[in-house]
Design a protein around this motif. Structure first.
Motif, PDB file in Angstrom:
ATOM      1  N   GLY A  78       0.811  -1.223   0.000  1.00  0.00           N
ATOM      2  CA  GLY A  78       0.000   0.000   0.000  1.00  0.00           C
ATOM      3  C   GLY A  78       0.837   1.263   0.000  1.00  0.00           C
ATOM      4  N   ALA A 126       1.160   3.736  -3.196  1.00  0.00           N
ATOM      5  CA  ALA A 126       0.781   5.140  -2.994  1.00  0.00           C
ATOM      6  C   ALA A 126       1.886   6.063  -3.498  1.00  0.00           C
ATOM      7  CB  ALA A 126       0.494   5.413  -1.520  1.00  0.00           C
ATOM      8  N   VAL A 153      -1.032   8.195   3.683  1.00  0.00           N
ATOM      9  CA  VAL A 153      -0.824   6.747   3.624  1.00  0.00           C
ATOM     10  C   VAL A 153       0.544   6.393   4.194  1.00  0.00           C
ATOM     11  CG1 VAL A 153      -0.446   4.796   2.041  1.00  0.00           C
ATOM     12  CG2 VAL A 153      -2.417   6.298   1.737  1.00  0.00           C
TER      13      VAL A 153
END
Length: 106
Positions: free
Chosen positions: A56, A60, A100
């Motif tokens: 992730g 990102a 993030v």
């Protein structure tokens, strides 16, 4: 080292995306080969980076930095318009990447 690989992967993806227009729909050999080679290199390096970086977080960074860079290249080298709405969108993408990453660090 994983972040170095990710940085090179992002650069390769940006280079490949920048060449898309030059391929003229993949009808020009050398720009097409360079474009596909750039994407291939980008994915190989990304796959190595995610061995140590959470997917992730890596994605990102990949998508956010790549998008912002491509918008800048489009504006500077391809004469694409950059208005207030586009700038706000890029700012939101960058803010999302930061959020993030802050969450991914814990």
């Amino acid at each position: 080292m994983a972040y170095v690989l990710l940085g090179i992967a992002i650069a390769a993806e940006v280079m490949a995306t920048s060449l898309l227009k030059a391929t003229e729909g993949f009808t020009r050999l050398w720009p097409t080969l360079a474009c596909l080679g750039g994407y291939g290199l980008a994915f190989v390096l990304l796959s190595q980076a995610v061995k140590q970086i959470p997917v992730g977080v890596a994605y990102a960074l990949w998508s956010g930095l790549g998008t912002a860079t491509i918008v800048a290249i489009g504006a500077v080298f391809l004469g694409e318009p950059v208005g207030a709405v586009k700038l706000v969108g890029i700012a939101l993408i960058i803010a999302g990447v930061v959020i993030v990453n802050l969450n991914g660090a814990h």
